[in-house]
Design a protein around this motif. Structure first.
Motif: not given
Length: 672
Positions: A308-316, A336-341
């Protein structure tokens, strides 16, 4: 007795023998003959001659048996005699009844150790001679008695369980045919052994290595050529076959090496993960779930081997400051700089019936997309059908009774007496005495007790105060007795019906917010701010349905709370209240569909007695009541909860909440 001793001695010469014994047991409606020591499978052949019943007993034991001759007589049960004689493996059991007493045919049973012959007693014998055994519980009929004791621990009854079955094909077993295999290897590379067996059967061979091994080996039966890369570390097998079935030999090597095999046409694919690889077409299906969530269904399939493949979004978030050269941090500028991976995570068990199936989910439409071999996707579809089921619902009818029982009794006696120039007054257990003509209480501080003539001085006698004039004849006595009994029986009834799904919780709250305290805070400008502390008073009902099984049992947790506000004066000019609260937590309770559970025992009981009396005189018996005032107050509050669950059968539409018709015309207009 001599014959019995001789036979016993003769039997003892042949070895140690186990004795048989006869016991008679009288029951209220039957008579039992118990032959002790017959073993697991005795055979009894019975016959009857008039008043005599006989049974030929044969026991199947390896050791011969002996018997102690027994002869019983029980006239009160209609039995003239009963005996057991014999030896070895054959015995004779007999019972003779009294004249006029006819026993019916006996019931014969065995418990693995003993033989039991049960004769039902005639009705005449039961009515005339039966006497209750007072040492046996339940012999004498009673309106209520303890249940009979169990001879041993008994497990609770088992219920039905919903079972979904599927027959799965073993994917790790390669269905292949070929000649018999005779082969002996010791610590040989598994890849070479598989290649040799594939060439023996005339099959092509392809070794598919993963990214870590970086190897690929192929072999064609016609050209008999191979290209060998790096060896797979640790894949060594030891085997010995002699005319072994070809499929069994090949799969045995795969099992010993921990590799997977798959046959594509006439080519054998071997590797660590080849079940998901194929030359043929694959099937892609999208399933929109009705009850289960896509995330839970995907986790379920992953535990069965699906990938099973799932998409995860990490916010830093990173912060940078240009505070160099500034006197304080407050004068600096912070950015402040917000980055989504976004990453794709793939997970799944390494073994299971769905190895080779890949899938993903969509949370908006609650869909699961599966890709793989048609047969594997069909298996995964069957699993989804069995977990995408409706959760059961239950209608919980709760009746909450708040019972207030109050019983107040008040007895008051008052009298006045004028004897000579002595004036006595009793009012509510308080004594007032005056000796002489004058008494206090007039406007000038002096009053005169009247003897029935017109009032000379408007002064009065009312304790130590003044009022209207009072005239009483000499040598007179007036008494007044007042008794009052007040009883109340108030019931506050709440009867909600909650429709709760399995595994969910429902809360009913009918309460009023009251002020329980006032806090004052002095501001910097000298003003005072008042803050009220509030609590809810009323009914709060918390019902959690943990489980509804297939057998009509509901496991739920009930937490009712009933609170009443009690005035507690003023604070900062605001009326405040104390909260009198009663609550109950039932824990996990299992009820049958439609069964009513009564929860009680939450009781508040208060008993108060107040007595005002004359010293000494108020303690005298009988006449002491004239010199005292007594007040008794008793209050009892009890919380009673009745719970009745009803499992909702919503297969063809439930009845709860459907077809509701309000009682009033105004409510019917609103519903329309």
């Amino acid at each position: 007795m001599r014959a019995a001793s001789a036979s016993t001695a003769a039997a003892a010469g042949r070895g140690t023998l186990s004795p048989l014994d006869l016991r008679i047991r009288r029951l209220p409606d039957s008579l039992e003959l118990v032959v002790v020591g017959t073993g697991p499978s005795p055979v009894l052949t019975q016959s009857r001659r008039g008043n005599e019943w006989q049974g030929a007993l044969v026991i199947n034991l390896s050791k011969p048996q002996i018997t102690i001759p027994r002869n019983f007589s029980l006239p009160e049960a209609g039995v003239k005699s009963t005996s057991l004689v014999g030896g070895g493996t054959q015995f004779n059991l007999s019972l003779t009844t009294l004249p006029g007493v006819d026993f019916r045919s006996p019931e014969i049973s065995a418990d693995g150790e003993n033989l039991i012959v049960r004769f039902p007693l005639p009705s005449a014998v039961i009515s005339q001679t039966a006497r209750p055994n007072l040492a046996q519980p339940g012999t004498v009929p009673m309106p209520a008695f303890a249940p009979p004791l169990q001879p041993r621990a008994v497990a609770p009854p088992l219920g039905d369980m919903a079972v979904g079955s599927m027959v799965l094909r073993n994917q790790s077993f390669v269905r292949i045919t070929g000649p018999s295999v005779t082969l002996t290897l010791r610590n040989a590379p598994a890849k070479d052994a598989l290649m040799a067996v594939a060439q023996l059967g005339g099959y092509g061979f392809v070794f598919v290595g993963d990214s870590s091994t970086g190897s690929a080996t192929s072999s064609a039966p016609a050209a008999n050529s191979s290209a060998t890369g790096s060896q797979v570390s640790g894949r060594a097998v030891t085997l010995s076959f002699r005319n072994e079935n070809y499929a069994h030999a090949l799969n045995s090597i795969l099992l010993a090496s921990g590799l997977q095999g798959k046959l594509e046409g006439r080519t054998l694919l071997v590797g660590e993960n080849v079940l998901g690889k194929t030359f043929g077409p694959q099937v892609s299906k999208i399933y929109r779930l009705n009850q289960a969530t896509a995330a839970s269904a995907a986790d379920y399939l992953a535990s069965l081997g699906a990938s099973i493949s799932k998409i995860n979004t990490l916010t830093s978030t990173t912060s940078s400051s240009d505070a160099e050269g500034t006197p304080s941090a407050s004068a600096s500028n912070t950015t402040s700089v917000t980055e989504k991976i976004t990453t794709v995570e793939t997970y799944g068990a390494m073994t299971g019936p769905l190895v080779g199936v890949s899938g993903t989910t969509d949370s908006r439409l609650q869909t699961v997309t599966l890709i793989g071999d048609a047969a594997l996707v069909a298996v995964a579809e069957n699993y989804l059908r069995q977990i995408d089921l409706r959760q059961r619902q239950v209608a919980v009818k709760v009746q909450i009774l708040n019972i207030d029982l109050e019983n107040n009794m008040s007895i008051d006696s008052s009298f006045s007496a004028l004897i000579g120039n002595a004036f006595l007054v009793n009012q509510g257990g308080k004594a007032f005495m005056n000796f002489g003509q004058n008494k206090p209480g007039g406007s000038d501080g002096t009053g005169i007790i009247q003897d029935g003539s017109p009032i000379v001085n408007p002064g009065t006698y009312e304790g130590a105060g003044g009022g209207e004039g009072y005239s009483q004849p000499n040598s007179s006595f007036y008494s007044y007795v007042e008794a009052a009994i007040t009883s109340t029986n108030a019931k506050t009834l709440a009867q909600p019906t909650l429709l709760v799904q399995e595994g969910q919780k429902s809360v009913v709250k009918t309460a009023t917010s009251v002020i329980t305290g006032v806090n004052s805070t002095e501001a910097s400008n000298g003003s005072v701010q008042l803050t009220n502390t509030r609590e809810d008073a009323g009914l709060i009902l918390d019902v959690a349905v943990n489980k509804i099984d297939d057998n009509g049992f509901v496991t739920l947790d009930l937490k009712p709370t009933v609170s009443v506000p009690i005035p507690a004066g003023d604070q900062q000019g605001v009326p405040i209240f104390n909260i009198s609260q009663r609550s109950l937590s039932s824990g996990s309770v299992r009820l049958r569909d439609g069964q009513t559970l009564v929860l009680t025992g939450v009781i508040q009981d208060s008993d108060r007695q107040n007595v005002v009396k004359w010293p000494i005189l108020g303690d005298m018996p009988i006449i002491g009541q004239l010199f005292r005032k007594s007040t008794n107050s008793r209050q009892r509050n009890e919380l009673v909860i009745l719970v009745t669950p009803s499992v909702v059968d919503d297969a063809s539409g439930g009845v709860y909440g459907y077809g509701y018709r309000p009682l009033t015309q105004a409510a019917r207009e609103i519903v329309r």
